[in-house]
Design an enzyme around this catalytic site. Structure first.
Site, PDB file in Angstrom:
ATOM      1  N   GLY A  46       0.787  -1.210   0.034  1.00  0.00           N
ATOM      2  CA  GLY A  46      -0.068  -0.074   0.129  1.00  0.00           C
ATOM      3  C   GLY A  46       1.099   1.275   0.118  1.00  0.00           C
ATOM      4  CD  GLN A  51       3.297   5.740   2.950  1.00  0.00           C
ATOM      5  OE1 GLN A  51       2.251   5.121   2.505  1.00  0.00           O
ATOM      6  NE2 GLN A  51       4.214   5.262   3.692  1.00  0.00           N
ATOM      7  CG  HIS A 136      -0.751   1.159   7.656  1.00  0.00           C
ATOM      8  ND1 HIS A 136       0.043   0.803   8.539  1.00  0.00           N
ATOM      9  CD2 HIS A 136      -0.299   1.966   6.675  1.00  0.00           C
ATOM     10  CE1 HIS A 136       1.229   1.360   8.330  1.00  0.00           C
ATOM     11  NE2 HIS A 136       1.218   1.984   7.151  1.00  0.00           N
TER      12      HIS A 136
HETATM   13  O1  K1U Z   1       4.031   2.238   3.948  1.00  0.00           O
HETATM   14  C1  K1U Z   1       2.923   1.982   3.834  1.00  0.00           C
HETATM   15  O2  K1U Z   1       1.887   2.311   4.244  1.00  0.00           O
HETATM   16  C2  K1U Z   1       2.661   0.397   3.100  1.00  0.00           C
HETATM   17  C3  K1U Z   1       2.745  -0.726   4.084  1.00  0.00           C
HETATM   18  C4  K1U Z   1       1.414  -1.200   4.191  1.00  0.00           C
HETATM   19  C5  K1U Z   1       1.054  -2.064   5.242  1.00  0.00           C
HETATM   20  C6  K1U Z   1       1.651  -3.278   5.704  1.00  0.00           C
HETATM   21  C7  K1U Z   1       1.465  -4.048   6.720  1.00  0.00           C
HETATM   22  C8  K1U Z   1       0.224  -3.605   7.281  1.00  0.00           C
HETATM   23  C9  K1U Z   1      -0.552  -2.612   7.006  1.00  0.00           C
HETATM   24  C10 K1U Z   1       0.051  -1.624   6.221  1.00  0.00           C
HETATM   25  C11 K1U Z   1       3.837  -1.649   3.643  1.00  0.00           C
HETATM   26  O3  K1U Z   1       3.483  -2.157   2.441  1.00  0.00           O
HETATM   27  S1  K1U Z   1       4.850  -2.383   4.480  1.00  0.00           S
HETATM   28  C12 K1U Z   1       5.642  -3.803   3.519  1.00  0.00           C
HETATM   29  C13 K1U Z   1       5.017  -5.076   3.259  1.00  0.00           C
HETATM   30  O4  K1U Z   1       3.907  -5.023   4.203  1.00  0.00           O
HETATM   31  C14 K1U Z   1       5.324  -5.965   2.612  1.00  0.00           C
HETATM   32  C15 K1U Z   1       6.127  -5.748   1.599  1.00  0.00           C
HETATM   33  C16 K1U Z   1       6.667  -6.682   0.767  1.00  0.00           C
HETATM   34  C17 K1U Z   1       5.863  -7.925   0.694  1.00  0.00           C
HETATM   35  C18 K1U Z   1       4.726  -8.175   1.543  1.00  0.00           C
HETATM   36  C19 K1U Z   1       4.381  -7.049   2.368  1.00  0.00           C
HETATM   37 ZN    ZN Z   2       2.466   3.265   5.987  1.00  0.00          ZN
END
Ligand code: K1U
Ligand code: ZN
Length: 169
Positions: A46, A51, A136
């Site tokens: 996401g 950001q 989130h």
């Molecule tokens: O920064 C953000 O808002 C993105 C975030 C979204 C999120 C992840 C987990 C729980 C709530 C919201 C991310 O994408 S962090 C990276 C991540 O979760 C991920 C990266 C690669 C593969 C799978 C997951």
């Molecule tokens: Zn975030």
């Protein structure tokens, strides 16, 4: 499409409140295309416009697994219409707080309304990872980060760790 820089804590821009979008036009679609490319490259599931330094109520997301076809989703001016009393914990991460993960408890199900990539209104329910991720990302639109739900000690440690990483880079 172009990659954009993802801002990291403690950049004060991340605390800004984003404003509603007036029209879903080609300029906005270009922003959403750039955000999706930036999110895939990170990689993440996401990304909120703030950001990448744009204070507009815009979110992109893709919850497809690596072995599935991409399923990009676009949210403009999202609103939560209803949230369940039942909550669920999830170990969250954030591209603006690299390498920090911690458990956050949020409503398990939400009903939301938003405009899609073409400006069409959508009303739907979200649960599981979809519910976690949309809440989130919508927090980002209010200038709220998942570490804001943690203790002051954990939050300060997280920011200090990211600052240290940035210095070392
Ligand atoms: O920064 C953000 O808002 C993105 C975030 C979204 C999120 C992840 C987990 C729980 C709530 C919201 C991310 O994408 S962090 C990276 C991540 O979760 C991920 C990266 C690669 C593969 C799978 C997951
Ligand atoms: Zn975030």
């Amino acid at each position: 499409m172009a990659l954009r820089e993802i801002l990291v804590v403690p950049n004060p821009v991340l605390k800004q409140v984003s404003t509603p979008v007036e029209t879903v036009d080609d300029d906005l679609r270009k922003l959403m295309d750039d955000m999706l490319e930036t999110m895939y490259a990170a990689p993440g599931i996401g990304l909120a416009a703030i950001q990448v330094g744009v204070p507009k109520q815009v979110i992109v997301m893709d919850l497809a697994r690596q072995d599935e076809e991409p399923q990009p989703r676009y949210f403009v001016n999202p609103e939560i219409l209803w949230a369940s009393e039942e909550t669920a914990p999830y170990e969250e991460g954030c591209l603006s707080i690299p390498e920090i993960y911690d458990e956050v408890e949020r409503p398990a199900k939400v009903k939301l309304r938003y405009l899609d990539y073409n400006g069409k209104e959508v009303v739907e329910e979200a649960e599981g990872l979809y519910a976690v991720c949309i809440q989130h990302e919508m927090d980002h639109l209010k200038g709220v980060l998942f570490i804001d739900y943690l203790s002051r000690l954990k939050r300060d440690r997280a920011v200090a760790k990211v600052k240290k990483q940035a210095k070392a880079a």
